[in-house]
Design a protein around this motif. Structure first.
Motif, PDB file in Angstrom:
ATOM      1  N   GLY A  62       0.838  -1.194   0.000  1.00  0.00           N
ATOM      2  CA  GLY A  62       0.000   0.000   0.000  1.00  0.00           C
ATOM      3  C   GLY A  62       0.873   1.244   0.000  1.00  0.00           C
ATOM      4  O   GLY A  62       0.627   2.211  -0.742  1.00  0.00           O
ATOM      5  N   TYR A  63       1.924   1.199   0.792  1.00  0.00           N
ATOM      6  CA  TYR A  63       2.877   2.311   0.855  1.00  0.00           C
ATOM      7  C   TYR A  63       3.523   2.541  -0.513  1.00  0.00           C
ATOM      8  O   TYR A  63       3.606   3.681  -0.995  1.00  0.00           O
ATOM      9  CB  TYR A  63       3.934   2.025   1.920  1.00  0.00           C
ATOM     10  CG  TYR A  63       5.031   3.042   1.951  1.00  0.00           C
ATOM     11  CD1 TYR A  63       4.818   4.305   2.496  1.00  0.00           C
ATOM     12  CD2 TYR A  63       6.285   2.761   1.410  1.00  0.00           C
ATOM     13  CE1 TYR A  63       5.822   5.265   2.502  1.00  0.00           C
ATOM     14  CE2 TYR A  63       7.291   3.704   1.415  1.00  0.00           C
ATOM     15  CZ  TYR A  63       7.060   4.943   1.958  1.00  0.00           C
ATOM     16  OH  TYR A  63       8.051   5.887   1.952  1.00  0.00           O
ATOM     17  N   THR A  66       1.326   4.348  -2.879  1.00  0.00           N
ATOM     18  CA  THR A  66       1.170   5.788  -2.635  1.00  0.00           C
ATOM     19  C   THR A  66       2.363   6.584  -3.163  1.00  0.00           C
ATOM     20  O   THR A  66       2.264   7.795  -3.351  1.00  0.00           O
ATOM     21  CB  THR A  66       1.010   6.123  -1.133  1.00  0.00           C
ATOM     22  OG1 THR A  66       2.233   5.841  -0.451  1.00  0.00           O
ATOM     23  CG2 THR A  66      -0.138   5.351  -0.515  1.00  0.00           C
ATOM     24  N   LYS A  67       3.492   5.926  -3.379  1.00  0.00           N
ATOM     25  CA  LYS A  67       4.711   6.607  -3.847  1.00  0.00           C
ATOM     26  C   LYS A  67       4.784   6.727  -5.363  1.00  0.00           C
ATOM     27  O   LYS A  67       5.592   7.492  -5.894  1.00  0.00           O
ATOM     28  CB  LYS A  67       5.954   5.863  -3.333  1.00  0.00           C
ATOM     29  CG  LYS A  67       6.209   6.035  -1.856  1.00  0.00           C
ATOM     30  CD  LYS A  67       6.614   7.474  -1.566  1.00  0.00           C
ATOM     31  CE  LYS A  67       6.676   7.735  -0.076  1.00  0.00           C
ATOM     32  NZ  LYS A  67       6.890   9.174   0.204  1.00  0.00           N
ATOM     33  N   LYS A  69       2.835   8.037  -7.654  1.00  0.00           N
ATOM     34  CA  LYS A  69       2.546   9.363  -8.225  1.00  0.00           C
ATOM     35  C   LYS A  69       3.685  10.349  -7.938  1.00  0.00           C
ATOM     36  O   LYS A  69       3.971  11.223  -8.762  1.00  0.00           O
ATOM     37  CB  LYS A  69       1.220   9.910  -7.703  1.00  0.00           C
ATOM     38  CG  LYS A  69       1.206  10.189  -6.221  1.00  0.00           C
ATOM     39  CD  LYS A  69      -0.139  10.768  -5.807  1.00  0.00           C
ATOM     40  CE  LYS A  69      -0.140  11.266  -4.378  1.00  0.00           C
ATOM     41  NZ  LYS A  69       0.343  10.304  -3.377  1.00  0.00           N
ATOM     42  N   ASP A  70       4.328  10.209  -6.800  1.00  0.00           N
ATOM     43  CA  ASP A  70       5.455  11.103  -6.471  1.00  0.00           C
ATOM     44  C   ASP A  70       6.640  10.827  -7.398  1.00  0.00           C
ATOM     45  O   ASP A  70       7.307  11.752  -7.868  1.00  0.00           O
ATOM     46  CB  ASP A  70       5.888  10.904  -5.017  1.00  0.00           C
ATOM     47  CG  ASP A  70       4.776  11.223  -4.033  1.00  0.00           C
ATOM     48  OD1 ASP A  70       3.861  11.984  -4.402  1.00  0.00           O
ATOM     49  OD2 ASP A  70       4.821  10.708  -2.900  1.00  0.00           O
TER      50      ASP A  70
END
Ligand code: AMP
Ligand code: ZN
Length: 113
Positions: A62-63, A66-67, A69-70
């Protein structure tokens, strides 16, 4: 994991062109890019494939998600991109350490071959 090439990249035993790194994930340029931007995003933990993802990996993956897009923003992929996982024989997975291809900077075709 003993002979895993991506674990060796994580451990810096094999050099790579790092794009992003923290305590849980690593992103580096693919050796044989299939698009103007082609990087691999991997968990540092050795997980062989999507088929080997366990309940306990939920937070880690999950982490990682989330990265994405960065990392995409860091690489200038404001016009879009593709995130790909190849799993197993039919998926033509060649490295047995879970990884996500992030491809961009060209109009990608669909469906993939
Ligand atoms: P897959 O076919 O999904 O398992 O993708 C494995 C990817 O790893 C391929 O795109 C290879 O070009 C890439 N690759 C293999 N060895 C290295 C390496 N040492 N550094 C960077 N990328 C690599
Ligand atoms: Zn590994």
């Amino acid at each position: 994991m003993g002979d895993c090439i991506f674990c060796k990249i994580v451990d810096k035993e094999i050099p790579s062109n790092v794009v992003y790194e923290d305590d849980r994930i690593l992103c580096f340029h693919d050796l044989e890019p299939k698009a103007p931007v082609h990087v691999l995003i991997i968990p540092k933990k050795h997980i062989a494939s999507m088929d080997d993802v366990a309940e306990e990996d939920q937070d880690l993956l999950g982490y990682l998600m989330t990265k994405v897009k960065d990392i995409a923003a860091q690489l200038g992929l404001e016009n879009g991109y593709r995130l790909v996982n190849n799993c197993g024989e039919d998926g033509v997975q060649t490295v047995q350490h879970l990884h996500f291809h992030l491809l961009g900077k060209r109009k990608l075709t669909w469906p993939p071959g």
